[in-house]
Design an enzyme around this catalytic site. Structure first.
Site, PDB file in Angstrom:
ATOM      1  N   PRO A 138      41.992  37.537  53.297  1.00 45.00           N
ATOM      2  CA  PRO A 138      40.711  36.876  53.604  1.00 45.00           C
ATOM      3  C   PRO A 138      40.913  35.532  54.291  1.00 45.00           C
ATOM      4  O   PRO A 138      41.897  34.843  54.028  1.00 45.00           O
ATOM      5  CB  PRO A 138      40.070  36.649  52.231  1.00 45.00           C
ATOM      6  CG  PRO A 138      41.033  37.153  51.209  1.00 45.00           C
ATOM      7  CD  PRO A 138      42.342  37.400  51.866  1.00 45.00           C
ATOM      8  N   THR A 188      46.350  38.918  42.212  1.00 45.36           N
ATOM      9  CA  THR A 188      45.602  37.831  42.875  1.00 45.36           C
ATOM     10  C   THR A 188      46.166  36.452  42.529  1.00 45.36           C
ATOM     11  O   THR A 188      45.920  35.498  43.252  1.00 45.36           O
ATOM     12  CB  THR A 188      44.093  37.840  42.485  1.00 45.36           C
ATOM     13  OG1 THR A 188      43.937  37.237  41.206  1.00 45.36           O
ATOM     14  CG2 THR A 188      43.512  39.231  42.458  1.00 45.36           C
ATOM     15  N   LYS A 223      51.991  31.769  51.183  1.00 45.46           N
ATOM     16  CA  LYS A 223      51.331  33.079  51.238  1.00 45.46           C
ATOM     17  C   LYS A 223      52.088  34.035  52.173  1.00 45.46           C
ATOM     18  O   LYS A 223      52.159  35.235  51.922  1.00 45.46           O
ATOM     19  CB  LYS A 223      49.874  32.925  51.702  1.00 45.46           C
ATOM     20  CG  LYS A 223      48.993  32.150  50.750  1.00 45.46           C
ATOM     21  CD  LYS A 223      48.924  32.753  49.355  1.00 45.46           C
ATOM     22  CE  LYS A 223      48.083  34.001  49.253  1.00 45.46           C
ATOM     23  NZ  LYS A 223      48.009  34.499  47.849  1.00 45.46           N
ATOM     24  N   SER A 252      47.942  33.144  42.319  1.00 47.85           N
ATOM     25  CA  SER A 252      48.804  32.351  43.207  1.00 47.85           C
ATOM     26  C   SER A 252      48.146  30.983  43.340  1.00 47.85           C
ATOM     27  O   SER A 252      46.918  30.914  43.426  1.00 47.85           O
ATOM     28  CB  SER A 252      48.889  33.017  44.592  1.00 47.85           C
ATOM     29  OG  SER A 252      50.005  32.547  45.314  1.00 47.85           O
ATOM     30  N   ARG A 262      47.223  32.271  32.140  1.00 50.75           N
ATOM     31  CA  ARG A 262      48.406  31.508  31.766  1.00 50.75           C
ATOM     32  C   ARG A 262      48.372  31.100  30.304  1.00 50.75           C
ATOM     33  O   ARG A 262      49.381  31.001  29.661  1.00 50.75           O
ATOM     34  CB  ARG A 262      48.531  30.259  32.637  1.00 50.75           C
ATOM     35  CG  ARG A 262      49.478  30.465  33.762  1.00 50.75           C
ATOM     36  CD  ARG A 262      49.584  29.246  34.608  1.00 50.75           C
ATOM     37  NE  ARG A 262      48.351  28.974  35.326  1.00 50.75           N
ATOM     38  CZ  ARG A 262      48.233  28.020  36.221  1.00 50.75           C
ATOM     39  NH1 ARG A 262      49.251  27.253  36.499  1.00 50.75           N
ATOM     40  NH2 ARG A 262      47.091  27.833  36.852  1.00 50.75           N
ATOM     41  N   TYR A 269      38.593  32.290  40.822  1.00 50.00           N
ATOM     42  CA  TYR A 269      37.318  32.357  41.559  1.00 50.00           C
ATOM     43  C   TYR A 269      37.123  33.740  42.199  1.00 50.00           C
ATOM     44  O   TYR A 269      36.098  34.409  41.967  1.00 50.00           O
ATOM     45  CB  TYR A 269      37.351  31.243  42.603  1.00 50.00           C
ATOM     46  CG  TYR A 269      36.284  31.247  43.660  1.00 50.00           C
ATOM     47  CD1 TYR A 269      34.933  31.201  43.329  1.00 50.00           C
ATOM     48  CD2 TYR A 269      36.641  31.247  45.010  1.00 50.00           C
ATOM     49  CE1 TYR A 269      33.965  31.173  44.317  1.00 50.00           C
ATOM     50  CE2 TYR A 269      35.681  31.208  46.005  1.00 50.00           C
ATOM     51  CZ  TYR A 269      34.341  31.180  45.655  1.00 50.00           C
ATOM     52  OH  TYR A 269      33.394  31.147  46.637  1.00 50.00           O
ATOM     53  N   ASN A 316      52.957  34.297  32.945  1.00 56.07           N
ATOM     54  CA  ASN A 316      53.165  33.212  33.902  1.00 56.07           C
ATOM     55  C   ASN A 316      53.986  33.719  35.072  1.00 56.07           C
ATOM     56  O   ASN A 316      54.989  34.414  34.885  1.00 56.07           O
ATOM     57  CB  ASN A 316      53.891  32.038  33.233  1.00 56.07           C
ATOM     58  CG  ASN A 316      53.786  30.787  34.088  1.00 56.07           C
ATOM     59  OD1 ASN A 316      54.145  30.781  35.263  1.00 56.07           O
ATOM     60  ND2 ASN A 316      53.263  29.732  33.500  1.00 56.07           N
ATOM     61  N   LEU A 317      53.541  33.366  36.269  1.00 56.52           N
ATOM     62  CA  LEU A 317      54.205  33.822  37.494  1.00 56.52           C
ATOM     63  C   LEU A 317      55.691  33.462  37.507  1.00 56.52           C
ATOM     64  O   LEU A 317      56.499  34.140  38.122  1.00 56.52           O
ATOM     65  CB  LEU A 317      53.536  33.178  38.715  1.00 56.52           C
ATOM     66  CG  LEU A 317      52.109  33.632  39.030  1.00 56.52           C
ATOM     67  CD1 LEU A 317      51.506  32.769  40.138  1.00 56.52           C
ATOM     68  CD2 LEU A 317      52.089  35.104  39.442  1.00 56.52           C
ATOM     69  N   SER A 376      37.991  26.449  47.193  1.00 59.54           N
ATOM     70  CA  SER A 376      36.761  26.958  47.817  1.00 59.54           C
ATOM     71  C   SER A 376      35.524  26.277  47.220  1.00 59.54           C
ATOM     72  O   SER A 376      34.577  25.942  47.924  1.00 59.54           O
ATOM     73  CB  SER A 376      36.626  28.461  47.570  1.00 59.54           C
ATOM     74  OG  SER A 376      37.650  29.152  48.211  1.00 59.54           O
TER      75      SER A 376
END
Ligand code: NAP
Length: 343
Positions: A188, A82, A164, A84, A34, A13, A62-63, A204
């Site tokens: 943010p 970004t 985070k 996560s 991914r 997003y 992939n993380l 969100s």
């Protein structure tokens, strides 16, 4: 000047707006996803690329896989990290679903950054929740600022906020161990506003959909959130990357609002169209009902009815940020949802 940049989780997003800005400025933009075969997830970005002077390349990563970002990072000057997981509820195991991908993901992306000399700057999408855990952490201060750190979240209490916080801490530790690239974090508060894609799995987006579809029509808890427009968040990432003087953390927030404040803004602009909440449920009742409505009682005690304030002055002073109003954000988000047939 044209730069080669990477945006991890580029279809998300927040990231989609950043990718749009970068493409329209003519940069060579790489994104990671991914699953590269799910082209529907990035078709909106291919459409942006067509009408821009930039170019888009899609990589799979992939993380949780060490080295999986190597190919995408090699040759980039700027890396925007970004990707996560962002879930407040609905996960099975906080360690597996939130904490591991956030922390190991940051370690893996920065591990790749350390391997390739091309990288000069990393811009990490952290969060205001790495600055504070509960509204009760205000504890008499006038507002949260970039100098604050979340010291109250844990695996069992506010695990997303904890994920985070430890991910950002890990990033600062890794940045301090070398001097080739510098780190900037964007922190943010709750991000709202129109989405470039029709996906509804971002928290969100789901929150405003739930509000408009009547999930909260019987009443809402009094929860004060900082709110910021997704387009302003994207702009801040770009400014922070390309402004040589930028450094440190940037807390982004436009104004504080409760769910009822948001409902009132929507009702004023679109009267009688949606089953919006009209009142707030008293805190003792929320406390009693907490386990049934997916909240914990410690969360209710430390957040419901407690004010919070966020100081965005560093972003204004050092990045030249301006912020859209909550009204603009919500009107534009509602209109996008309407146009995309989501409501
Ligand atoms: P989103 O739309 O859910 O995007 C999250 C992104 O992370 C997706 O692109 C997803 O990739 C990627 N991702 C998740 N797990 C992954 C894994 N194991 N490997 C690789 N990629 C993975 O969320 P968002 O709201 O845009 O959030 C983006 C960032 O902003 C996150 O770091 C979030 O913590 C931060 N943030 C968000 C808010 C907010 O209110 N939205 C506020 C402050 C900070 P796929 O496309 O492959 O699923």
């Amino acid at each position: 000047m044209k730069k080669t940049v990477l945006v991890t989780g580029g279809t998300g997003y927040v990231a989609s707006w950043l990718v749009k800005e970068l493409l329209e400025d003519g940069h060579n933009v790489r994104i990671t996803v991914r699953d590269q075969s799910k082209t529907a997830n990035y078709s909106h970005l291919l459409a942006v690329e067509k009408n821009s002077t930039g170019s888009l390349q899609v990589y799979q990563a992939n993380l949780l896989r060490e080295g999986s970002f190597d190919e995408a990072v090699d040759g980039c000057e700027y890396v925007f990290h970004t990707a996560s997981p962002f879930f407040i509820s609905g996960f099975r195991d906080a360690r597996v679903d939130l904490i591991k991908p956030a922390q190991e993901g940051t370690r893996n992306v920065l591990g790749s950054v350390n391997k390739f000399d091309s990288v000069r700057r990393v811009i990490l999408t952290s969060s205001a929740v790495a600055i504070f855990g509960d509204n009760a952490d205000m504890d008499g201060k006038p507002a949260f600022t970039e100098r604050d750190w979340n010291t109250t979240s844990s695996v069992t209490h506010q695990p997303y906020s904890y994920s985070k916080t430890i991910a950002e801490k890990e990033a600062w530790e890794l940045a301090e161990k070398q001097d080739r690239w510098d780190l900037i974090t964007i922190n943010p508060t709750f991000v709202l506003g129109p989405s470039l894609a029709k996906r509804t799995d971002s928290t969100s987006i789901a929150t405003i959909l739930d509000l408009l579809k009547g999930k909260y029509k019987t009443g809402v808890p009094r929860l004060v959130n900082g709110v910021v427009d997704v387009r302003d968040v994207a702009k801040a990432h770009k400014l922070a990357a390309f402004m040589n003087t930028a450094s440190g953390r940037f807390l982004l927030s436009n104004e504080e609002a409760t769910l009822l404040d948001m409902a009132k803004v929507l009702e004023k602009n679109f009267p009688k169209l949606y089953p919006l909440p009209k009142w707030e449920v008293p805190k003792p009742l929320i406390w009693l009902l907490a386990p049934k409505i997916g909240l914990t009682r410690p969360y209710v005690s430390k957040n419901v009815g407690i004010p919070a304030k966020f100081d965005h002055s560093k972003s204004v002073r050092e990045l030249g940020m301006t912020y859209r109003s909550l009204e603009t954000t919500l009107i534009d988000q509602k209109e996008q949802m309407d146009e995309d047939g989501l409501i």
